[in-house]
Write an enzyme that holds these catalytic residues in place. Structure first.
Site, mmCIF file in Angstrom:
data_model
loop_
_atom_site.group_PDB
_atom_site.id
_atom_site.type_symbol
_atom_site.label_atom_id
_atom_site.label_comp_id
_atom_site.label_asym_id
_atom_site.label_seq_id
_atom_site.Cartn_x
_atom_site.Cartn_y
_atom_site.Cartn_z
ATOM 1 N N ARG A 76 66.536 44.660 -33.969
ATOM 2 C CA ARG A 76 66.975 45.670 -33.108
ATOM 3 C C ARG A 76 68.433 45.675 -33.133
ATOM 4 N NH1 ARG A 76 64.186 45.644 -27.201
ATOM 5 N NH2 ARG A 76 64.931 43.445 -27.552
ATOM 6 N N HIS A 86 61.127 36.536 -37.171
ATOM 7 C CA HIS A 86 61.533 36.383 -35.879
ATOM 8 C C HIS A 86 62.055 34.805 -35.890
ATOM 9 C CE1 HIS A 86 62.077 36.175 -31.533
ATOM 10 N NE2 HIS A 86 62.833 37.422 -31.766
ATOM 11 N N TYR A 93 73.861 34.607 -24.534
ATOM 12 C CA TYR A 93 72.670 34.141 -24.441
ATOM 13 C C TYR A 93 72.530 32.487 -24.168
ATOM 14 C CZ TYR A 93 70.630 38.362 -26.467
ATOM 15 O OH TYR A 93 70.354 39.488 -26.695
ATOM 16 N N ARG A 135 61.758 34.982 -17.743
ATOM 17 C CA ARG A 135 62.949 35.495 -17.635
ATOM 18 C C ARG A 135 62.406 37.142 -17.231
ATOM 19 N NH1 ARG A 135 65.844 36.804 -22.400
ATOM 20 N NH2 ARG A 135 64.806 38.969 -22.195
ATOM 21 N N HIS A 172 67.130 32.670 -22.612
ATOM 22 C CA HIS A 172 66.691 32.996 -23.875
ATOM 23 C C HIS A 172 65.881 31.840 -24.374
ATOM 24 C CE1 HIS A 172 66.837 34.642 -28.179
ATOM 25 N NE2 HIS A 172 66.257 35.731 -27.454
#
Length: 306
Positions: free
Chosen positions: A21, A51, A84, A180, A208
């Site tokens: 993304r 990922h 992050y 979160r 994160h």
């Protein structure tokens, strides 16, 4: 240039995730530059987004082959690294090295590996592995041993894992969750989840990292996966068990800080509403800032070890 230099002395393989993304175009350009430099570029497994955040260097050192591994929770991205909160582990552990070798062979199409020794890998093993570990905590509690589950993720949505956490609560196992964002679990429901507590921390940096702690087994795991369908079913994700006592202690410090009663956070109630904690007008002083406290702690530790 660095990749080209390395390629003249050995073999470099880079997996580029095009479906990233906001970074699709940049990743395509990086892939083209890497290929021009002689790097073997692969694009992962068809139908699965890659990922996981992993790196593996295999070196011949004298008569020995050594594997240097990095497994983290954050992207290898200089922009998000400044924004992050993430953690990672760098290790030459031969078992983890063998596991990562198997994983990269799978990602590059040389094998179809589904079982690992010190890793949990989606889409085959993370959901099943987490549920097994939750069930082990339940069994330990019933045997009279200390049991506790602590989880820190970005989102908690998967019904099978949530049901396992409900079973743990019903058995009397304390469950603490730091999430979160989205949380489909309802804590504090009598007869269902009264032993589950959920909080969310918002701070200067985007929370994160993903950490899983199973007290009866004395296991800490970190990795890339949130507890969501897309992560557990449609992505290649990796969790690694952290066995080094010092590193495990540091992970415990992160969870202790996040779960401290005086830490500023949002608390989830059984009706799905969130309330700031400590609540307005509270006499709790001082109120802790989780991220500021950890940065101060690690700055002190870094100075002490210089």
């Amino acid at each position: 240039a660095d990749a080209a230099h390395a390629n003249r002395r050995g073999t470099v393989v880079a997996l580029v995730e095009v479906k990233a993304r906001f970074d699709e175009q940049a990743n395509i350009q990086w892939a083209r530059q890497l290929e021009k430099a002689g790097v073997h570029v692969v694009y992962g497994i068809v139908g699965l987004k890659t990922h996981c955040k992993t790196a593996l260097v295999v070196r011949q050192e004298g008569s020995t082959i050594r594997r240097y591994c990095h497994i983290g929770t954050g992207n290898y991205n200089p922009k998000t690294a400044r924004l992050y909160e993430d953690i990672g582990m760098f290790t030459a552990d031969p078992v983890i090295g063998a596991d990562l070798t198997d994983l990269f062979n799978s990602l590059t199409g040389y094998s179809r590996q589904t079982r690992y020794r010190r890793l949990l890998v989606a889409p085959y093993g993370i959901r099943r592995g987490l549920i097994n570990k939750i069930e082990n905590e339940i069994a330990a509690h019933r045997e009279g041993r200390e049991a506790r589950i602590r989880i820190k993720v970005n989102a908690l949505v998967d019904e099978q894992v949530i049901d396992a956490l409900y079973r743990a609560s019903q058995a009397g196992v304390p469950v603490d969750i730091v999430v979160r964002g989205i949380c489909a679990l309802r804590p504090g429901r009598p007869g269902l989840s009264e032993n589950i507590h959920v909080r969310s921390i918002l701070g200067r940096f985007l929370e994160h990292s993903r950490i899983f702690h199973f007290a009866a087994a004395n296991e800490y795991w970190i990795g890339s996966a949130d507890v969501m369908h897309r992560n557990l079913d449609r992505r290649v994700e990796v969790l690694v068990q952290v066995t080094d006592p010092e590193l495990a202690r540091r992970l415990g410090e992160i969870l202790d800080s996040a779960l401290d009663p005086t830490t500023r956070c949002w608390t989830l109630h059984d009706d799905g509403s969130w309330e700031p904690s400590p609540p307005p007008g509270s006499t709790v002083t001082p109120v802790r800032d989780h991220q500021a406290e950890l940065m101060a702690l690690h700055a002190t530790t870094a100075i002490a070890t210089e």
